[in-house]
Design a protein around this motif. Structure first.
Motif, short mmCIF file in Angstrom:
data_model
loop_
_atom_site.label_atom_id
_atom_site.label_comp_id
_atom_site.label_asym_id
_atom_site.label_seq_id
_atom_site.Cartn_x
_atom_site.Cartn_y
_atom_site.Cartn_z
N UNK A 13 0.89 -1.26 0.04
CA UNK A 13 -0.01 0.03 -0.10
C UNK A 13 0.85 1.38 -0.12
N UNK A 14 0.41 2.21 -0.99
CA UNK A 14 1.29 3.38 -1.06
C UNK A 14 2.39 3.50 -2.14
N UNK A 15 2.50 2.17 -2.80
CA UNK A 15 3.35 1.96 -3.79
C UNK A 15 2.76 2.40 -5.19
N UNK A 16 3.54 2.14 -5.96
CA UNK A 16 3.17 2.67 -7.50
C UNK A 16 3.20 1.24 -8.52
N UNK A 17 2.74 1.22 -9.33
CA UNK A 17 2.68 0.52 -10.70
C UNK A 17 2.62 0.96 -12.07
N UNK A 18 3.09 0.72 -12.93
CA UNK A 18 2.72 1.35 -14.17
C UNK A 18 2.45 0.14 -15.20
N UNK A 19 0.94 0.23 -15.61
CA UNK A 19 0.50 -1.00 -16.40
C UNK A 19 0.66 -0.41 -18.01
N UNK A 20 0.98 -1.23 -18.86
CA UNK A 20 1.22 -1.01 -20.54
C UNK A 20 0.01 -1.71 -21.20
N UNK A 21 -0.45 -1.11 -22.06
CA UNK A 21 -1.49 -2.05 -22.90
C UNK A 21 -1.09 -1.79 -24.45
N UNK A 22 -0.69 -2.74 -25.06
CA UNK A 22 -0.08 -2.82 -26.51
C UNK A 22 -0.89 -3.68 -27.27
N UNK A 23 -1.10 -2.98 -28.44
CA UNK A 23 -2.43 -3.69 -29.57
C UNK A 23 -1.39 -4.12 -30.47
N UNK A 24 -1.88 -5.49 -30.71
CA UNK A 24 -1.25 -6.24 -31.78
C UNK A 24 -2.36 -6.58 -33.00
N UNK A 25 -1.78 -6.83 -34.12
CA UNK A 25 -2.42 -7.24 -35.35
C UNK A 25 -3.42 -6.05 -36.05
N UNK A 26 -3.41 -5.01 -35.19
CA UNK A 26 -4.23 -3.88 -35.86
C UNK A 26 -3.91 -2.54 -34.78
N UNK A 27 -3.47 -1.66 -35.32
CA UNK A 27 -3.55 -0.57 -34.73
C UNK A 27 -4.76 0.22 -33.96
N UNK A 28 -4.77 0.47 -32.96
CA UNK A 28 -5.93 1.34 -32.23
C UNK A 28 -5.53 2.73 -32.02
N UNK A 29 -4.70 3.10 -32.76
CA UNK A 29 -4.34 4.91 -32.69
C UNK A 29 -5.20 5.54 -32.96
N UNK A 30 -6.50 5.31 -33.73
CA UNK A 30 -7.39 5.93 -33.95
C UNK A 30 -8.64 5.77 -33.14
N UNK A 31 -8.53 5.02 -32.18
CA UNK A 31 -9.80 4.43 -31.22
C UNK A 31 -9.09 5.10 -29.67
N UNK A 32 -10.28 5.40 -29.03
CA UNK A 32 -9.88 5.47 -27.42
C UNK A 32 -9.70 4.34 -26.94
N UNK A 33 -8.96 4.19 -25.80
CA UNK A 33 -8.70 2.89 -25.05
C UNK A 33 -8.98 3.15 -23.71
#
Length: 123
Positions: A13-33
């Protein structure tokens, strides 16, 4: 398109983490995530969303001021920086690609889901 969330783990508790989400197969750069989470024994719930260009973000009240969502369109990656973590943040976290450029808080607005990553916060 396939989305893969990573970066979960066990933290005090009190700590930090950074999650990552990578898209594969097709970009979602034009979509909200969006980021959603499912605590043990509970329904999946909204955490945060970011628009296609990163200009618009939204957060659940329970994480406002502690979590920050961002994206790197060049890397096709969305991040969720989680600070001041609490035991009640313990859940499986999922990222999802929205049907449009701006996502909402409802799961029905997202049609590309990936496997989740477990976040466990100890007290």
């Amino acid at each position: 398109v396939q989305l893969q969330a990573s970066g979960g783990g066990l933290v005090q508790a009190g700590g930090s983490l950074r999650l990552s989400c990578v898209s594969r197969g097709r970009t979602v750069s034009n979509n909200a995530v969006g980021w959603f989470r499912q605590p043990p024994g509970q329904e999946r719930e909204f955490v945060s969303t970011i628009s296609w260009n990163g200009a618009s973000t939204n957060y659940a009240e329970s994480v406002k001021g502690r979590f920050t969502v961002s994206r790197d369109r060049g890397k096709n990656t969305v991040y969720l920086q989680m600070n001041s973590l609490k035991p009640e943040d313990t859940a499986v976290y999922y990222c999802a690609g929205a049907r449009s450029s701006y996502g909402g808080t409802s799961q029905s607005g997202y049609n590309f889901w990936g496997q989740g990553t477990q976040v466990t916060v100890s007290s």
